[in-house]
Design a protein around this motif. Structure first.
Motif, mmCIF file in Angstrom:
data_model
loop_
_atom_site.group_PDB
_atom_site.id
_atom_site.type_symbol
_atom_site.label_atom_id
_atom_site.label_comp_id
_atom_site.label_asym_id
_atom_site.label_seq_id
_atom_site.Cartn_x
_atom_site.Cartn_y
_atom_site.Cartn_z
ATOM 1 N N HIS A 1 7.587 -4.442 13.586
ATOM 2 C CA HIS A 1 8.241 -3.135 13.665
ATOM 3 C C HIS A 1 9.708 -3.286 14.062
ATOM 4 N N VAL A 2 9.974 -4.110 15.058
ATOM 5 C CA VAL A 2 11.344 -4.309 15.515
ATOM 6 C C VAL A 2 12.158 -5.061 14.458
ATOM 7 N N LEU A 3 11.587 -6.125 13.898
ATOM 8 C CA LEU A 3 12.307 -6.910 12.900
ATOM 9 C C LEU A 3 12.748 -6.046 11.722
ATOM 10 N N ILE A 4 11.837 -5.207 11.242
ATOM 11 C CA ILE A 4 12.153 -4.374 10.079
ATOM 12 C C ILE A 4 13.005 -3.177 10.492
ATOM 13 N N GLY A 5 12.631 -2.531 11.603
ATOM 14 C CA GLY A 5 13.356 -1.337 12.034
ATOM 15 C C GLY A 5 14.795 -1.609 12.414
ATOM 16 N N GLU A 6 15.078 -2.803 12.958
ATOM 17 C CA GLU A 6 16.437 -3.156 13.352
ATOM 18 C C GLU A 6 17.131 -4.021 12.301
ATOM 19 N N ASP A 7 16.553 -4.106 11.143
ATOM 20 C CA ASP A 7 17.115 -4.847 10.011
ATOM 21 C C ASP A 7 17.453 -6.288 10.395
ATOM 22 N N LEU A 8 16.454 -6.961 10.982
ATOM 23 C CA LEU A 8 16.600 -8.365 11.368
ATOM 24 C C LEU A 8 15.879 -9.276 10.381
ATOM 25 N N VAL A 9 15.695 -8.789 9.175
ATOM 26 C CA VAL A 9 14.908 -9.465 8.151
ATOM 27 C C VAL A 9 15.834 -10.254 7.220
ATOM 28 N N ASP A 10 15.355 -11.413 6.770
ATOM 29 C CA ASP A 10 16.066 -12.192 5.754
ATOM 30 C C ASP A 10 15.688 -11.609 4.385
ATOM 31 N N HIS A 11 16.479 -10.642 3.925
ATOM 32 C CA HIS A 11 16.099 -9.901 2.726
ATOM 33 C C HIS A 11 16.061 -10.787 1.483
ATOM 34 N N GLU A 12 16.956 -11.743 1.405
ATOM 35 C CA GLU A 12 16.957 -12.611 0.224
ATOM 36 C C GLU A 12 15.665 -13.402 0.136
ATOM 37 N N TYR A 13 15.207 -13.966 1.267
ATOM 38 C CA TYR A 13 13.976 -14.747 1.257
ATOM 39 C C TYR A 13 12.769 -13.846 1.003
ATOM 40 N N VAL A 14 12.755 -12.686 1.668
ATOM 41 C CA VAL A 14 11.631 -11.765 1.497
ATOM 42 C C VAL A 14 11.523 -11.320 0.042
ATOM 43 N N GLU A 15 12.644 -11.018 -0.582
ATOM 44 C CA GLU A 15 12.641 -10.567 -1.973
ATOM 45 C C GLU A 15 12.152 -11.664 -2.903
ATOM 46 N N ARG A 16 12.593 -12.882 -2.640
ATOM 47 C CA ARG A 16 12.275 -14.006 -3.531
ATOM 48 C C ARG A 16 10.887 -14.575 -3.276
ATOM 49 N N ALA A 17 10.435 -14.575 -2.020
ATOM 50 C CA ALA A 17 9.269 -15.379 -1.644
ATOM 51 C C ALA A 17 8.063 -14.571 -1.193
ATOM 52 N N SER A 18 8.108 -13.235 -1.268
ATOM 53 C CA SER A 18 6.967 -12.461 -0.779
ATOM 54 C C SER A 18 6.694 -11.265 -1.672
ATOM 55 N N VAL A 19 5.515 -10.704 -1.507
ATOM 56 C CA VAL A 19 5.157 -9.438 -2.149
ATOM 57 C C VAL A 19 4.645 -8.491 -1.071
ATOM 58 N N GLY A 20 4.943 -7.196 -1.253
ATOM 59 C CA GLY A 20 4.385 -6.186 -0.368
ATOM 60 C C GLY A 20 5.274 -5.762 0.782
ATOM 61 N N PHE A 21 6.563 -6.086 0.752
ATOM 62 C CA PHE A 21 7.413 -5.770 1.896
ATOM 63 C C PHE A 21 7.495 -4.267 2.146
ATOM 64 N N ALA A 22 7.688 -3.477 1.108
ATOM 65 C CA ALA A 22 7.828 -2.030 1.289
ATOM 66 C C ALA A 22 6.570 -1.434 1.919
ATOM 67 N N ALA A 23 5.398 -1.891 1.455
ATOM 68 C CA ALA A 23 4.144 -1.391 2.023
ATOM 69 C C ALA A 23 3.989 -1.834 3.470
ATOM 70 N N ASP B 1 -11.847 -8.289 -1.437
ATOM 71 C CA ASP B 1 -12.853 -8.853 -0.542
ATOM 72 C C ASP B 1 -13.340 -7.857 0.503
ATOM 73 N N GLY B 2 -12.837 -6.625 0.448
ATOM 74 C CA GLY B 2 -13.329 -5.599 1.355
ATOM 75 C C GLY B 2 -12.505 -5.383 2.602
ATOM 76 N N TYR B 3 -11.286 -5.922 2.646
ATOM 77 C CA TYR B 3 -10.428 -5.796 3.817
ATOM 78 C C TYR B 3 -9.263 -4.862 3.540
ATOM 79 N N ASP B 4 -8.618 -4.436 4.603
ATOM 80 C CA ASP B 4 -7.328 -3.772 4.493
ATOM 81 C C ASP B 4 -6.347 -4.788 3.920
ATOM 82 N N PRO B 5 -5.630 -4.470 2.853
ATOM 83 C CA PRO B 5 -4.743 -5.461 2.237
ATOM 84 C C PRO B 5 -3.460 -5.717 3.023
ATOM 85 N N LEU B 6 -3.190 -4.888 4.039
ATOM 86 C CA LEU B 6 -1.989 -5.023 4.853
ATOM 87 C C LEU B 6 -2.338 -5.439 6.272
ATOM 88 N N PRO B 7 -1.400 -6.043 6.976
ATOM 89 C CA PRO B 7 -1.645 -6.347 8.385
ATOM 90 C C PRO B 7 -2.037 -5.084 9.157
#
Length: 725
Positions: A242-264, A578-584
């Protein structure tokens, strides 16, 4: 004589081997052996192994004492007393094997091969002496299979959903870290060879923070201890995100290139404020914010997590949540950044040629969950249904449970001491119609319940290859001495059993050396390029070999996660299927649920049972010096919890829940967070007051993922023990 001169002394030979125990360090060792007597006289850590660095832990440094212990089992034994009494008589190997074969053959003829159950775990981590030859035997027999869930399956599943494989940092690269979080890891007790690397980083300016319910040895040596309530790690990780995203402490380039589901994910954690997490974790909201800012603002940053934090109801999700953190900050880009839970996924060994599942010949035996051994040994059909493995919420239990177990083989484990729901386990072991065979070094709690006990060799007495889960070096173990007494390697015992049952498959005639050589020579099977330079000949020459991976080893620096999407999955479609919540998310622990159901009773305490410093699971408990160091079975309590119950250090207390009562000696200290009690484990029952250790109170309930054990999620009440006048 100094160890440096052993190699040049003609009276001695020096043999290189590998520690077999369930520890991430998997040390390379050397043993000095007298040529004339064949006796080992010294053991030490291999100086040339980069992780072992010449030192063994305080337990294994005394491995010769265990090998030559006066109580070592050296001949087959047959029970002569009542089950559980531990009274036996020596018999010959021929007589033992004949009796086992007769009883097994009769049970299979009457009930089918699934009436035979195997039970084992990590008494040795060796590939051959662990499960190699044993699985050949049980596959050929068609016995009930065992899901080995007792330790780490929840966290491994959570990690795999997020990053695809059980990969992590090279532990040697912690030297380059500037911030190190030891999250649920008592490194000085359970991963001691990592500590000198962390200490070196600290001298170079790194800050070391321990997040743990207990101010452990490691926490005392760190820069800061952050006391967290057990089972709340997932909530802390959500608040950090929550803090990392809310305070914009995220590496956006890496997240965009190397992950899926950031907006969710951002939407999910929006309401997971530090204020929401504070009453769950016991950590002040302001400190949670500081932790997040320090983590994002310090590069490179490393997180070492361990298995204790996933041994609760929501353990798999907790590890998944933590694994999202280095993705958000891009810590995987840098040497000294990222996360480590296990390196076992880097050793992508193909083991089919070793364990031979083809011997099942098309059969699909049932699989029992090892943490439900009490149910598995019951004759009740509903108990037997519950014993079946159920890995995911969508997996149904079978309508037909299959036959009761009539033959039990135990090796590399001591379930009478280590399995949860011990009252039910002991009731099962006490069945007169159950024939139990135990392969062991000592007369353990489980061996006391056996019908036949077979003496097994220690690591000094047999061949093996050991795959680590805490570094990148595969280890070979050469036998240093001849088997003590009439003991035999597990591999030889299962060969003997196969022959006694008339199995004439050629694979039961192969020697240990030929099996291991074939494993490493099978280039068609070992296709992983990391094994290009690891050959049988190289292992014989050096004793250990590093995987053929780059230095520095940065598995996710470029992204390229081995998930279905090829990226880190902050949102996981696989989890949804598999029957789980797909998000943390956050799964409350069992203690939290119980408190809510009972109106937040202040009387209820959260019991965890981390490893005692001088033991390794239930190994070394019977070595006198280690038992003396631990000063008997204890219960650590916070002063406020003790005062509310008129308990003082040194008094005897009763620890109770619906499963029974265990007696321990109290130690009152502010080294544990309020509301939590700690019972260092795993004491044998025969060395515990009343013949019960803390696992008597552990439920057989399962974690959210991987069907793992919840040893660190046990609701208890504690009171002064009443002494009769």
């Amino acid at each position: 004589m100094s160890r440096e001169h052993y190699a040049s002394d003609p009276r001695l030979r020096v043999v290189t081997g590998t520690c077999p125990h369930d520890c991430p360090d998997t040390c390379a060792w050397q043993v000095a052996v007298e040529r004339e007597s064949g006796k080992a006289i010294d053991i030490w850590g291999h100086a040339e192994h980069p992780f072992t660095a010449g030192k063994l832990c305080g337990k294994v440094d005394h491995y010769l004492e265990r090998t030559y212990h006066v109580d070592r089992l050296t001949t087959p034994l047959r029970r002569v007393g009542r089950k559980g009494e531990g009274r036996f008589e020596p018999i010959t190997w021929d007589a033992a094997l004949a009796e086992i074969a007769t009883r097994t053959r009769a049970a299979v003829a009457e009930h089918g091969p699934e009436t035979v159950l195997q039970y084992s775990y990590a008494g040795t981590m060796g590939l051959l002496q662990g499960e190699g030859m044993a699985q050949r035997f049980f596959h050929r027999l068609g016995a009930t299979r065992l899901a080995r869930t007792i330790c780490a399956t929840a966290g491994m599943q959570g990690l795999t959903y997020t990053q695809g494989r059980r990969l992590g940092m090279d532990p040697l690269d912690f030297e380059h870290s500037k911030l190190i979080w030891l999250w649920g890891s008592n490194t000085l007790t359970s991963n001691m060879h990592l500590w000198p690397i962390i200490a070196k980083a600290s001298k170079q300016g790194a800050r070391v923070v321990v997040i743990d319910p207990v101010r452990t040895r490691t926490a005392k040596a760190a820069d800061e201890w952050v006391g967290i309530r057990p089972g709340s790690d997932g909530a802390l990780a959500l608040a950090l995100m929550h803090v990392l995203i809310g305070e914009d402490l995220v590496d956006h380039e890496y997240v965009e290139r190397a992950s899926v589901g950031f907006a969710a994910l951002a939407e999910r954690v929006a309401d997971w404020t530090p204020e929401r997490a504070e009453p769950i974790t016991g950590i002040a909201a302001a400190r949670i914010r500081e932790l997040a800012r320090e983590y994002a603002g310090t590069r490179p940053a490393a997180i070492r997590i361990n298995y204790g934090l996933q041994r609760h109801r929501g353990g798999g999700m907790a590890v998944r949540n933590i694994a999202c953190l280095p993705v958000l900050t891009g810590s995987w880009r840098e040497r000294g950044g990222g996360l480590q839970l296990s390196s076992s996924g880097a050793f992508n060994l193909a083991l089919a040629g070793l364990e031979r599942p083809d011997l099942l010949a098309g059969r699909t035996p049932r699989t029992f969950n090892m943490i439900r051994l009490g149910d598995a040994l019951s004759r009740d059909a509903e108990d037997l249904r519950r014993a079946h493995l159920r890995e995911r919420p969508i997996d149904p239990l079978p309508e037909q449970p299959g036959p009761p177990v009539h033959v039990l083989f135990v090796y590399n484990s001591n379930p009478a001491a280590v399995a949860p729901d011990q009252g039910k386990v002991v009731a099962g072991l006490a069945r007169e119609d159950l024939f139990t065979v135990v392969l062991e070094h000592f007369q353990t709690d489980t061996a006391d319940w056996a019908d036949i006990v077979l003496p097994a060799t220690t690591q000094l007495e047999h061949w093996d290859i050991v795959k680590p889960y805490g570094h990148l070096y595969l280890g070979l173990n050469r036998p240093a001495i001849a088997p003590v007494g009439e003991s035999r390697p597990n591999s030889e015992i299962f060969r003997n059993l196969a022959q006694a049952l008339g199995f004439d498959d050629p694979c039961f005639g192969e020697s240990d050396e030929s099996i291991l050589a074939q494993l490493m020579h099978d280039q068609q099977a070992q296709r992983d390029p990391a094994f290009r330079t690891i050959t049988w000949e190289a292992l014989l020459e050096h004793g250990f070999m590093r995987l053929d991976v780059p230095t520095p080893y940065l598995p996710f620096a470029a992204g390229e996660f081995p998930t279905p999407s090829g990226k880190a999955e902050l949102y996981s479609a696989t989890m949804l299927a598999d029957g789980y919540d797909p998000l943390p998310t956050y799964e409350p622990c069992e203690v939290e649920r119980t408190r809510a159901e009972q109106g937040a009773s202040d009387d209820l305490l959260h019991c965890i049972s981390p490893p005692a410093h001088s033991f390794l699971n239930s190994t070394f408990v019977n070595v006198g010096k280690f038992a003396m160091r631990e000063k008997g079975p204890q219960l650590l309590m916070h002063p406020d919890d003790a005062a509310a119950r008129a308990i003082v250090s040194g008094c005897e207390v009763e620890v109770e829940n619906e499963r029974g009562v265990v007696c321990l000696r109290a130690r009152v200290s502010d080294e544990v967070v309020r509301g939590t009690v700690v019972a260092p484990s795993i004491w044998w029952n025969k060395y515990s007051p009343g013949g019960r250790n803390i696992n008597w109170l552990s439920p057989p309930d399962e974690t959210d993922m991987g069907a793992g054990a919840i040893f660190f999620d046990v609701p208890v009440r504690v009171r002064m023990r009443e002494v009769e006048a």
